[in-house]
Design a protein around this motif. Structure first.
Motif, PDB file in Angstrom:
ATOM      1  N   VAL A  51     -41.922 -93.179 -35.306  1.00 22.91           N
ATOM      2  CA  VAL A  51     -40.854 -94.148 -35.038  1.00 22.91           C
ATOM      3  C   VAL A  51     -40.883 -94.536 -33.563  1.00 22.91           C
ATOM      4  CG1 VAL A  51     -38.357 -94.517 -34.990  1.00 22.91           C
ATOM      5  CG2 VAL A  51     -39.389 -93.224 -36.854  1.00 22.91           C
ATOM      6  N   GLU A  52     -40.925 -95.819 -33.308  1.00 22.59           N
ATOM      7  CA  GLU A  52     -40.844 -96.336 -31.945  1.00 22.59           C
ATOM      8  C   GLU A  52     -39.705 -97.349 -31.879  1.00 22.59           C
ATOM      9  OE1 GLU A  52     -43.622 -99.077 -29.171  1.00 22.59           O
ATOM     10  OE2 GLU A  52     -44.497 -97.135 -29.722  1.00 22.59           O
ATOM     11  N   LEU A  53     -38.791 -97.119 -30.948  1.00 20.00           N
ATOM     12  CA  LEU A  53     -37.676 -98.032 -30.705  1.00 20.00           C
ATOM     13  C   LEU A  53     -37.821 -98.599 -29.305  1.00 20.00           C
ATOM     14  CD1 LEU A  53     -34.768 -95.727 -31.957  1.00 20.00           C
ATOM     15  CD2 LEU A  53     -35.914 -97.535 -33.255  1.00 20.00           C
ATOM     16  N   HIS A  54     -37.544 -99.869 -29.161  1.00 21.51           N
ATOM     17  CA  HIS A  54     -37.551-100.488 -27.843  1.00 21.51           C
ATOM     18  C   HIS A  54     -36.111-100.641 -27.387  1.00 21.51           C
ATOM     19  CE1 HIS A  54     -41.820-102.342 -28.170  1.00 21.51           C
ATOM     20  NE2 HIS A  54     -41.766-101.102 -28.619  1.00 21.51           N
ATOM     21  N   LEU A  55     -35.850-100.244 -26.155  1.00 20.74           N
ATOM     22  CA  LEU A  55     -34.511-100.328 -25.567  1.00 20.74           C
ATOM     23  C   LEU A  55     -34.588-101.294 -24.395  1.00 20.74           C
ATOM     24  CD1 LEU A  55     -33.741 -96.503 -25.498  1.00 20.74           C
ATOM     25  CD2 LEU A  55     -33.169 -98.147 -27.291  1.00 20.74           C
ATOM     26  N   SER A  56     -33.690-102.249 -24.351  1.00 24.94           N
ATOM     27  CA  SER A  56     -33.771-103.290 -23.341  1.00 24.94           C
ATOM     28  C   SER A  56     -32.442-103.534 -22.642  1.00 24.94           C
ATOM     29  CB  SER A  56     -34.230-104.603 -23.987  1.00 24.94           C
ATOM     30  OG  SER A  56     -34.295-105.626 -23.022  1.00 24.94           O
ATOM     31  N   GLU A  57     -32.517-103.659 -21.325  1.00 18.69           N
ATOM     32  CA  GLU A  57     -31.368-104.096 -20.534  1.00 18.69           C
ATOM     33  C   GLU A  57     -31.335-105.623 -20.417  1.00 18.69           C
ATOM     34  OE1 GLU A  57     -30.108-101.118 -17.093  1.00 18.69           O
ATOM     35  OE2 GLU A  57     -32.141-101.883 -16.790  1.00 18.69           O
ATOM     36  N   HIS A  58     -32.373-106.302 -20.858  1.00 18.61           N
ATOM     37  CA  HIS A  58     -32.470-107.760 -20.712  1.00 18.61           C
ATOM     38  C   HIS A  58     -31.469-108.481 -21.613  1.00 18.61           C
ATOM     39  CE1 HIS A  58     -36.178-107.975 -18.302  1.00 18.61           C
ATOM     40  NE2 HIS A  58     -36.495-106.857 -18.937  1.00 18.61           N
ATOM     41  N   HIS A  59     -30.657-109.324 -21.013  1.00 16.75           N
ATOM     42  CA  HIS A  59     -29.732-110.155 -21.774  1.00 16.75           C
ATOM     43  C   HIS A  59     -30.548-111.040 -22.707  1.00 16.75           C
ATOM     44  CE1 HIS A  59     -26.260-112.583 -22.716  1.00 16.75           C
ATOM     45  NE2 HIS A  59     -27.005-113.650 -22.500  1.00 16.75           N
ATOM     46  N   GLY A  60     -30.156-111.100 -23.955  1.00 13.62           N
ATOM     47  CA  GLY A  60     -30.826-111.967 -24.918  1.00 13.62           C
ATOM     48  C   GLY A  60     -31.906-111.277 -25.728  1.00 13.62           C
ATOM     49  N   ILE A  70     -33.882 -95.358 -40.621  1.00 13.34           N
ATOM     50  CA  ILE A  70     -35.100 -94.610 -40.323  1.00 13.34           C
ATOM     51  C   ILE A  70     -35.274 -93.530 -41.391  1.00 13.34           C
ATOM     52  CG2 ILE A  70     -36.252 -93.128 -38.635  1.00 13.34           C
ATOM     53  CD1 ILE A  70     -34.455 -94.532 -36.477  1.00 13.34           C
ATOM     54  N   ALA A  71     -36.395 -93.582 -42.099  1.00 14.41           N
ATOM     55  CA  ALA A  71     -36.692 -92.575 -43.116  1.00 14.41           C
ATOM     56  C   ALA A  71     -37.073 -91.263 -42.435  1.00 14.41           C
ATOM     57  CB  ALA A  71     -37.828 -93.057 -44.015  1.00 14.41           C
ATOM     58  N   VAL A  72     -36.574 -90.163 -42.980  1.00  9.65           N
ATOM     59  CA  VAL A  72     -36.903 -88.829 -42.457  1.00  9.65           C
ATOM     60  C   VAL A  72     -37.275 -87.920 -43.630  1.00  9.65           C
ATOM     61  CG1 VAL A  72     -35.350 -89.039 -40.484  1.00  9.65           C
ATOM     62  CG2 VAL A  72     -34.545 -87.918 -42.525  1.00  9.65           C
ATOM     63  N   THR A  73     -37.939 -86.829 -43.300  1.00 12.60           N
ATOM     64  CA  THR A  73     -38.149 -85.760 -44.268  1.00 12.60           C
ATOM     65  C   THR A  73     -37.364 -84.558 -43.757  1.00 12.60           C
ATOM     66  OG1 THR A  73     -40.147 -84.995 -43.146  1.00 12.60           O
ATOM     67  CG2 THR A  73     -40.444 -86.586 -44.950  1.00 12.60           C
ATOM     68  N   GLU A  74     -36.946 -83.717 -44.671  1.00 11.17           N
ATOM     69  CA  GLU A  74     -36.175 -82.521 -44.322  1.00 11.17           C
ATOM     70  C   GLU A  74     -34.911 -82.886 -43.528  1.00 11.17           C
ATOM     71  OE1 GLU A  74     -38.556 -79.278 -42.798  1.00 11.17           O
ATOM     72  OE2 GLU A  74     -40.313 -80.103 -43.806  1.00 11.17           O
ATOM     73  N   GLY A 111     -23.208 -99.024 -29.084  1.00  4.67           N
ATOM     74  CA  GLY A 111     -22.735 -99.545 -30.359  1.00  4.67           C
ATOM     75  C   GLY A 111     -23.806 -99.754 -31.405  1.00  4.67           C
ATOM     76  N   ASN A 112     -25.051 -99.404 -31.125  1.00  5.94           N
ATOM     77  CA  ASN A 112     -26.124 -99.535 -32.107  1.00  5.94           C
ATOM     78  C   ASN A 112     -26.089 -98.342 -33.049  1.00  5.94           C
ATOM     79  OD1 ASN A 112     -27.411-101.910 -30.862  1.00  5.94           O
ATOM     80  ND2 ASN A 112     -27.819-100.491 -29.197  1.00  5.94           N
ATOM     81  N   ARG A 113     -26.220 -98.609 -34.351  1.00  8.25           N
ATOM     82  CA  ARG A 113     -26.189 -97.541 -35.348  1.00  8.25           C
ATOM     83  C   ARG A 113     -27.599 -97.212 -35.812  1.00  8.25           C
ATOM     84  NH1 ARG A 113     -23.726 -98.645 -40.163  1.00  8.25           N
ATOM     85  NH2 ARG A 113     -24.228-100.818 -39.858  1.00  8.25           N
ATOM     86  N   LEU A 114     -27.896 -95.941 -35.889  1.00  6.03           N
ATOM     87  CA  LEU A 114     -29.151 -95.460 -36.439  1.00  6.03           C
ATOM     88  C   LEU A 114     -28.804 -94.613 -37.650  1.00  6.03           C
ATOM     89  CD1 LEU A 114     -29.429 -95.421 -33.107  1.00  6.03           C
ATOM     90  CD2 LEU A 114     -31.737 -94.818 -33.737  1.00  6.03           C
ATOM     91  N   ILE A 115     -29.313 -95.008 -38.813  1.00  9.71           N
ATOM     92  CA  ILE A 115     -29.034 -94.291 -40.039  1.00  9.71           C
ATOM     93  C   ILE A 115     -30.342 -93.639 -40.480  1.00  9.71           C
ATOM     94  CG2 ILE A 115     -28.231 -94.458 -42.436  1.00  9.71           C
ATOM     95  CD1 ILE A 115     -27.271 -97.384 -40.630  1.00  9.71           C
ATOM     96  N   PHE A 116     -30.365 -92.318 -40.428  1.00  9.25           N
ATOM     97  CA  PHE A 116     -31.522 -91.545 -40.859  1.00  9.25           C
ATOM     98  C   PHE A 116     -31.295 -91.197 -42.316  1.00  9.25           C
ATOM     99  CE2 PHE A 116     -31.000 -91.048 -36.340  1.00  9.25           C
ATOM    100  CZ  PHE A 116     -32.287 -91.202 -35.844  1.00  9.25           C
ATOM    101  N   PHE A 117     -32.317 -91.381 -43.175  1.00 10.76           N
ATOM    102  CA  PHE A 117     -32.109 -91.197 -44.597  1.00 10.76           C
ATOM    103  C   PHE A 117     -33.301 -90.524 -45.281  1.00 10.76           C
ATOM    104  CE2 PHE A 117     -34.322 -95.182 -44.298  1.00 10.76           C
ATOM    105  CZ  PHE A 117     -35.178 -95.186 -45.388  1.00 10.76           C
ATOM    106  N   GLU A 118     -32.976 -89.912 -46.406  1.00 11.90           N
ATOM    107  CA  GLU A 118     -33.977 -89.275 -47.272  1.00 11.90           C
ATOM    108  C   GLU A 118     -33.469 -89.419 -48.708  1.00 11.90           C
ATOM    109  OE1 GLU A 118     -36.228 -85.134 -46.897  1.00 11.90           O
ATOM    110  OE2 GLU A 118     -34.111 -84.842 -47.363  1.00 11.90           O
TER     111      GLU A 118
END
Length: 122
Positions: A51-60, A70-74, A111-118
């Motif tokens: 999993v790679e997420l990009h985080l940005s301070e850039h407006h827009g 994000i799919a996970v195991t265990e 305020g960004n949500r990350l939902i990890f699921f299996e």
């Protein structure tokens, strides 16, 4: 023809809080960082496993309040690891959803949500 990996861009407003959450709490590592100049906004990639997420301070670049799944195991072990961190801003639950998934949902400081699921049957 085939499609490749997805790398969502999530908006951030505070580098220290982003590092505390993504590196400390979620155990991602910085893959790389970029600024056009020392006094300009940071754009960085964090990675954990594939999993790679990009985080940005850039407006827009992105809108605060986005959601990423994000799919996970265990997932039980993943959930226990998060709770063991004693992160002062979140103690996520582990829920079985009626649509057949077990999920751990977290919200980053922006305020960004990350939902990890299996799958519940896993």
């Amino acid at each position: 023809m085939s499609l490749g990996r997805t790398m969502p861009i999530l908006r951030m407003f505070d580098i220290a809080k982003a590092r505390e959450f993504y590196l400390g709490f979620l155990s991602f590592k910085v893959a790389w960082e970029h600024r056009f100049a020392p006094d300009l906004p940071l754009y960085m990639a964090v990675q954990r496993d594939s999993v790679e997420l990009h985080l940005s301070e850039h407006h827009g670049d992105a809108t605060p309040g986005s959601a990423v799944r994000i799919a996970v195991t265990e997932i039980d072990a993943f959930h226990a690891d998060l709770l063991s961190k004693n992160y002062g801003f979140m103690r996520p639950g582990l829920e079985t959803q009626p649509w057949g998934l077990r999920e751990v949902a977290v919200t980053d400081p922006f305020g960004n949500r990350l939902i990890f699921f299996e799958p519940a049957s896993a």
